[in-house]
Every structure is written in structure tokens, then in C-alpha cells.
Design a protein around this motif. Sequence first.
Motif, mmCIF file in Angstrom:
data_model
loop_
_atom_site.group_PDB
_atom_site.id
_atom_site.type_symbol
_atom_site.label_atom_id
_atom_site.label_comp_id
_atom_site.label_asym_id
_atom_site.label_seq_id
_atom_site.Cartn_x
_atom_site.Cartn_y
_atom_site.Cartn_z
ATOM 1 N N LYS A 171 42.911 26.707 13.755
ATOM 2 C CA LYS A 171 41.616 26.036 13.896
ATOM 3 C C LYS A 171 40.882 25.823 12.576
ATOM 4 O O LYS A 171 39.854 25.138 12.548
ATOM 5 N N ILE A 172 41.360 26.419 11.493
ATOM 6 C CA ILE A 172 40.670 26.261 10.207
ATOM 7 C C ILE A 172 40.666 24.783 9.839
ATOM 8 O O ILE A 172 41.728 24.155 9.743
ATOM 9 N N PRO A 173 39.492 24.190 9.639
ATOM 10 C CA PRO A 173 39.415 22.734 9.443
ATOM 11 C C PRO A 173 40.099 22.265 8.161
ATOM 12 O O PRO A 173 40.036 22.934 7.121
ATOM 13 N N ALA A 174 40.725 21.124 8.253
ATOM 14 C CA ALA A 174 41.381 20.539 7.079
ATOM 15 C C ALA A 174 40.363 20.242 5.992
ATOM 16 O O ALA A 174 40.671 20.392 4.796
ATOM 17 N N ASN A 175 39.142 19.846 6.363
ATOM 18 C CA ASN A 175 38.147 19.520 5.335
ATOM 19 C C ASN A 175 37.700 20.768 4.574
ATOM 20 O O ASN A 175 37.326 20.695 3.403
ATOM 21 N N TYR A 176 37.754 21.944 5.223
ATOM 22 C CA TYR A 176 37.459 23.200 4.534
ATOM 23 C C TYR A 176 38.531 23.460 3.463
ATOM 24 O O TYR A 176 38.215 23.809 2.319
ATOM 25 N N CYS A 177 39.785 23.277 3.845
ATOM 26 C CA CYS A 177 40.890 23.456 2.893
ATOM 27 C C CYS A 177 40.792 22.454 1.749
ATOM 28 O O CYS A 177 41.023 22.791 0.577
ATOM 29 N N GLU A 178 40.452 21.215 2.087
ATOM 30 C CA GLU A 178 40.350 20.176 1.064
ATOM 31 C C GLU A 178 39.266 20.509 0.039
ATOM 32 O O GLU A 178 39.465 20.336 -1.166
ATOM 33 N N LYS A 179 38.137 21.033 0.504
ATOM 34 C CA LYS A 179 37.045 21.386 -0.417
ATOM 35 C C LYS A 179 37.465 22.504 -1.362
ATOM 36 O O LYS A 179 37.105 22.498 -2.540
ATOM 37 N N LEU A 180 38.229 23.469 -0.833
ATOM 38 C CA LEU A 180 38.714 24.554 -1.687
ATOM 39 C C LEU A 180 39.619 24.026 -2.793
ATOM 40 O O LEU A 180 39.524 24.427 -3.953
ATOM 41 N N VAL A 181 40.502 23.113 -2.416
ATOM 42 C CA VAL A 181 41.438 22.555 -3.399
ATOM 43 C C VAL A 181 40.706 21.627 -4.377
ATOM 44 O O VAL A 181 40.991 21.626 -5.576
ATOM 45 N N GLU A 182 39.733 20.864 -3.870
ATOM 46 C CA GLU A 182 38.940 19.998 -4.742
ATOM 47 C C GLU A 182 38.191 20.804 -5.796
ATOM 48 O O GLU A 182 38.022 20.373 -6.936
#
Length: 202
Positions: free
Chosen positions: A172-183
Motif C-alpha cells: 500500500k505504500i504510495p508510489a508518489n511517496y517513493c518518488e519523492k524520496l528518490v527525487e
Amino acid sequence: MRTETKTLIFGDMSCGLTKLKLNCLAIMTIDTFGGKRGKLASLIPTVKYGGGSIMLWGCFAAGGTGALHKIDGIMRKEHYVEILKQHLKTSTRKLKLGRKWVFQMDNDPKHTAKLVKKWLEDNKVNVLEWPSQSPDLNPIENVWAELKRHVRARRPTNLAQLHQFCQEEWAKIPANYCEKLVEGYPKRLTQVIQFKGNGTKY
């Protein structure tokens, strides 16, 4: 976001994902004469904060979370190779990283063993060079913290349930949360350099 960070996949193990202490609740049986027997009919696991844990390996990239694997027993280099065989490339395909992705892992002795290095080389896995003892550099620590927060909120009552909740919440961890971490990864590197390796806000 720079292309270099878009194609990074971060992998790590989390030990002691959440603390659970399993006690056994004794259930006394009643005989036909209404007396108590001193024999246990069953053992029901109950939970108090502050005991056992499970160990997991997981990975994520800008596109979201990849595989989450429960590690049974002591983690050895042979087990690590099996995890990579089973989950690394399937995760990169799921996350649509293409062919030019880069794998990040820390310098745990199991990760840097000759057996592991050979498998990575044989499978043409490009590994990001990583300094020793640098938890502030690894954004997967934020993902582990997010997972712990959601799992604890569900209050698992035994280790099997703990594992089940981990799998469910990981998905359930949102993809946009992961994207912000990588950004934010380049900023993270810059701050670690500025703080000369000391702790940062990450």
C-alpha cells in the motif's frame, strides 16, 4: 528528476521490524465433576510490547515498492544470493526500470562476499558504489519507518499476523511517496557532505 536517480533501485534488510513479545495464556480444562485439572488445554499467543521480531528484505524505486521477503533463521551470503535471484530482476520489471538500472545496497559483509559479487557480475547487475556506515544516505530507511508506522497502527497479535500486515502495508505504500524520496536523493547527498558524515534531518 535526474535520469540517474530514476533508474536506481534501493535494497535493504530491516531487522526487528516491530517489537512483539509473545506470551502463552494458559487455559484450564474443567472435568465432569466441576473440578479444575492442572493440565493446559491449549496455548494462546498473546502480545505485550517489547519482545520478538521478524527480519525482512525489501526494495523500492521511484515507481514504488518492489518485493518484500521474510528471512527465516540466520541470514547468510547464500541466502542473500537466493533472495536476489528470486526478487531483484522481477522487481525491476514490475517497477519498469528498463535495462540500465543501478542497484544500491550497503556494505554488510554478506552483501560484499565473493559469492554475492560473482552473482552480481554474472547477471550484469550494476551496483552503486557505497561508503561504509552511511544510513543517512539510504532512503529505504524512510520506507522502513513508514512501514513500521502503518503496521504498528494495526496492532498485530502474533508473528504470523505481523508478517501478513507487513506484506499488506508494503503493497500500500504510495508510489508518489517513493518518488519523492528518490527525487530528494541528490539533496540528501549534498546535506551529508555538508555535515561531513554527521547526522542529518533524513
